[in-house]
Design a protein around this motif. Sequence first.
Motif, PDB file in Angstrom:
ATOM      1  N   GLY A  70      11.165  11.424  -7.494  1.00 18.93           N
ATOM      2  CA  GLY A  70      11.639  12.810  -7.621  1.00 18.93           C
ATOM      3  C   GLY A  70      10.699  13.704  -8.406  1.00 18.93           C
ATOM      4  O   GLY A  70      11.140  14.618  -9.105  1.00 18.93           O
ATOM      5  N   VAL A  71       9.404  13.421  -8.291  1.00 17.12           N
ATOM      6  CA  VAL A  71       8.389  14.304  -8.907  1.00 17.12           C
ATOM      7  C   VAL A  71       7.358  14.654  -7.830  1.00 17.12           C
ATOM      8  O   VAL A  71       7.455  14.168  -6.696  1.00 17.12           O
ATOM      9  CB  VAL A  71       7.684  13.629 -10.117  1.00 17.12           C
ATOM     10  CG1 VAL A  71       8.658  13.358 -11.241  1.00 17.12           C
ATOM     11  CG2 VAL A  71       6.985  12.333  -9.696  1.00 17.12           C
TER      12      VAL A  71
ATOM     13  N   GLU B 202       0.839  -1.217   0.000  1.00 17.57           N
ATOM     14  CA  GLU B 202       0.000   0.000   0.000  1.00 17.57           C
ATOM     15  C   GLU B 202       0.871   1.263   0.000  1.00 17.57           C
ATOM     16  O   GLU B 202       0.652   2.186   0.780  1.00 17.57           O
ATOM     17  CB  GLU B 202      -0.932   0.018   1.220  1.00 17.57           C
ATOM     18  CG  GLU B 202      -2.062  -0.998   1.171  1.00 17.57           C
ATOM     19  CD  GLU B 202      -3.264  -0.531   0.368  1.00 17.57           C
ATOM     20  OE1 GLU B 202      -3.215   0.578  -0.198  1.00 17.57           O
ATOM     21  OE2 GLU B 202      -4.247  -1.293   0.298  1.00 17.57           O
ATOM     22  N   MET B 203       1.869   1.268  -0.886  1.00 15.65           N
ATOM     23  CA  MET B 203       2.735   2.445  -0.995  1.00 15.65           C
ATOM     24  C   MET B 203       1.876   3.653  -1.388  1.00 15.65           C
ATOM     25  O   MET B 203       1.028   3.550  -2.268  1.00 15.65           O
ATOM     26  CB  MET B 203       3.805   2.205  -2.070  1.00 15.65           C
ATOM     27  CG  MET B 203       4.790   3.345  -2.222  1.00 15.65           C
ATOM     28  SD  MET B 203       5.805   3.154  -3.701  1.00 15.65           S
ATOM     29  CE  MET B 203       6.884   1.849  -3.210  1.00 15.65           C
ATOM     30  N   THR B 204       2.093   4.760  -0.732  1.00 15.73           N
ATOM     31  CA  THR B 204       1.281   5.947  -1.049  1.00 15.73           C
ATOM     32  C   THR B 204       1.835   6.660  -2.287  1.00 15.73           C
ATOM     33  O   THR B 204       3.003   6.477  -2.651  1.00 15.73           O
ATOM     34  CB  THR B 204       1.271   6.957   0.124  1.00 15.73           C
ATOM     35  OG1 THR B 204       2.622   7.383   0.335  1.00 15.73           O
ATOM     36  CG2 THR B 204       0.710   6.353   1.379  1.00 15.73           C
ATOM     37  N   GLN B 205       0.972   7.481  -2.889  1.00 16.61           N
ATOM     38  CA  GLN B 205       1.419   8.266  -4.060  1.00 16.61           C
ATOM     39  C   GLN B 205       2.547   9.207  -3.647  1.00 16.61           C
ATOM     40  O   GLN B 205       3.492   9.431  -4.399  1.00 16.61           O
ATOM     41  CB  GLN B 205       0.248   9.083  -4.614  1.00 16.61           C
ATOM     42  CG  GLN B 205      -0.790   8.236  -5.323  1.00 16.61           C
ATOM     43  CD  GLN B 205      -1.956   9.057  -5.820  1.00 16.61           C
ATOM     44  OE1 GLN B 205      -2.253  10.116  -5.279  1.00 16.61           O
ATOM     45  NE2 GLN B 205      -2.632   8.566  -6.839  1.00 16.61           N
ATOM     46  N   LYS B 206       2.434   9.740  -2.429  1.00 20.93           N
ATOM     47  CA  LYS B 206       3.453  10.680  -1.938  1.00 20.93           C
ATOM     48  C   LYS B 206       4.813   9.995  -1.833  1.00 20.93           C
ATOM     49  O   LYS B 206       5.841  10.542  -2.244  1.00 20.93           O
ATOM     50  CB  LYS B 206       3.020  11.223  -0.574  1.00 20.93           C
ATOM     51  CG  LYS B 206       3.858  12.384  -0.095  1.00 20.93           C
ATOM     52  CD  LYS B 206       3.361  12.906   1.233  1.00 20.93           C
ATOM     53  CE  LYS B 206       4.305  14.005   1.696  1.00 20.93           C
ATOM     54  NZ  LYS B 206       4.386  14.125   3.119  1.00 20.93           N
ATOM     55  N   GLU B 207       4.793   8.763  -1.288  1.00 18.11           N
ATOM     56  CA  GLU B 207       6.039   8.019  -1.113  1.00 18.11           C
ATOM     57  C   GLU B 207       6.674   7.719  -2.475  1.00 18.11           C
ATOM     58  O   GLU B 207       7.884   7.900  -2.663  1.00 18.11           O
ATOM     59  CB  GLU B 207       5.731   6.713  -0.367  1.00 18.11           C
ATOM     60  CG  GLU B 207       6.961   6.021   0.165  1.00 18.11           C
ATOM     61  CD  GLU B 207       6.618   4.698   0.848  1.00 18.11           C
ATOM     62  OE1 GLU B 207       5.467   4.535   1.299  1.00 18.11           O
ATOM     63  OE2 GLU B 207       7.501   3.835   0.891  1.00 18.11           O
ATOM     64  N   LEU B 208       5.833   7.282  -3.414  1.00 16.47           N
ATOM     65  CA  LEU B 208       6.344   6.983  -4.758  1.00 16.47           C
ATOM     66  C   LEU B 208       6.913   8.252  -5.403  1.00 16.47           C
ATOM     67  O   LEU B 208       7.983   8.226  -6.012  1.00 16.47           O
ATOM     68  CB  LEU B 208       5.213   6.400  -5.623  1.00 16.47           C
ATOM     69  CG  LEU B 208       5.554   6.084  -7.076  1.00 16.47           C
ATOM     70  CD1 LEU B 208       6.697   5.073  -7.170  1.00 16.47           C
ATOM     71  CD2 LEU B 208       4.331   5.544  -7.819  1.00 16.47           C
ATOM     72  N   ALA B 209       6.181   9.359  -5.225  1.00 14.16           N
ATOM     73  CA  ALA B 209       6.626  10.642  -5.795  1.00 14.16           C
ATOM     74  C   ALA B 209       7.992  11.036  -5.251  1.00 14.16           C
ATOM     75  O   ALA B 209       8.877  11.462  -6.001  1.00 14.16           O
ATOM     76  CB  ALA B 209       5.595  11.727  -5.488  1.00 14.16           C
TER      77      ALA B 209
ATOM     78  N   VAL C 108      11.546   1.515  -8.978  1.00 16.20           N
ATOM     79  CA  VAL C 108      11.021   1.528  -7.600  1.00 16.20           C
ATOM     80  C   VAL C 108      10.293   0.225  -7.302  1.00 16.20           C
ATOM     81  O   VAL C 108      10.432  -0.352  -6.225  1.00 16.20           O
ATOM     82  CB  VAL C 108      10.071   2.743  -7.388  1.00 16.20           C
ATOM     83  CG1 VAL C 108       9.274   2.593  -6.086  1.00 16.20           C
ATOM     84  CG2 VAL C 108      10.871   4.041  -7.363  1.00 16.20           C
ATOM     85  N   PHE C 109       9.538  -0.276  -8.295  1.00 19.54           N
ATOM     86  CA  PHE C 109       8.772  -1.515  -8.084  1.00 19.54           C
ATOM     87  C   PHE C 109       9.589  -2.766  -8.425  1.00 19.54           C
ATOM     88  O   PHE C 109       9.098  -3.894  -8.259  1.00 19.54           O
ATOM     89  CB  PHE C 109       7.491  -1.496  -8.929  1.00 19.54           C
ATOM     90  CG  PHE C 109       6.527  -0.411  -8.519  1.00 19.54           C
ATOM     91  CD1 PHE C 109       5.998  -0.383  -7.239  1.00 19.54           C
ATOM     92  CD2 PHE C 109       6.142   0.575  -9.413  1.00 19.54           C
ATOM     93  CE1 PHE C 109       5.123   0.613  -6.843  1.00 19.54           C
ATOM     94  CE2 PHE C 109       5.262   1.585  -9.031  1.00 19.54           C
ATOM     95  CZ  PHE C 109       4.750   1.598  -7.741  1.00 19.54           C
ATOM     96  N   GLY C 110      10.801  -2.564  -8.951  1.00 17.94           N
ATOM     97  CA  GLY C 110      11.639  -3.706  -9.318  1.00 17.94           C
ATOM     98  C   GLY C 110      11.054  -4.515 -10.458  1.00 17.94           C
ATOM     99  O   GLY C 110      11.157  -5.744 -10.488  1.00 17.94           O
TER     100      GLY C 110
END
Lengths: 169, 75
Positions: free
Chosen positions: B30-31, B19-26, B57-59
């Motif tokens: 680096g966006v 449940e990775m958040t959009q913020k964490e992925l961003a 990031v997701f491998g």
Amino acid sequence: MTGNEKLKALKALLDSLSFRDLTLTLDLLVTGAVVYFYASSLMMAGAQQLASGVWISQLLIKVVGVSIALSIVSQLLLELVSDGDVDKPMDEREKQVSLVGNKYALWTLQAGICFAIGQYALEQNGLGVAERTALPFFTLHIMVGAFLLAELVNYATQLIRNRMVTRYG
Amino acid sequence: MAECTIKNQIRTLRFMAGEMTQKELAERVGVTRQTIMAIEAAKYSPSLEVAFKIARVFGEPLEAVFQYTGNDTGI
């Protein structure tokens, strides 16, 4: 829509706002305030003031001063709420949106300059608006207006494009 | 605005990545979160660099994250 639903919608809107949206909104408000100051000064001025080059120059200096003061205040506000976002560069999507805003701003400015050139040419032949109205510096006002309008178009376009791209479809 | 023809599996992959958040992925890519939101909703096609970063990031390989759904054959 009930009060609770309105509150939820407002919360969702605020949640979807990026720091860039906030910056653009403040820039839009600052430019709107400058436009209001300039337009209201012109509307409240008498015919003698409007015909005076010194008064017009003073007004332009005041407009620049108001613009700088409001920009400083808005930057300070952004610094307070930013949580370090002020120093972050725009990402690739924000840069693209910024370019679109600049494009429409340039078109607006070019249209305004063309209009001013036309007015100037007519004025030199005794056909311009300035000849018949109490606005001897009409060409100058067109150029200042075009500049301010271009700024408004730039910020509004970026805000709209940001909202278009980040809303869920 | 024209709907882009690049679909993606970011939402599914985020879910599968705890449940990775959009913020964490961003932050990891680096966006901004809004850019991730736009990419995920297929309203914005990212650059190759950002696309590769998301896949990393997701491998996963790039084609497991993004799929081109246009019907032209190219070339």
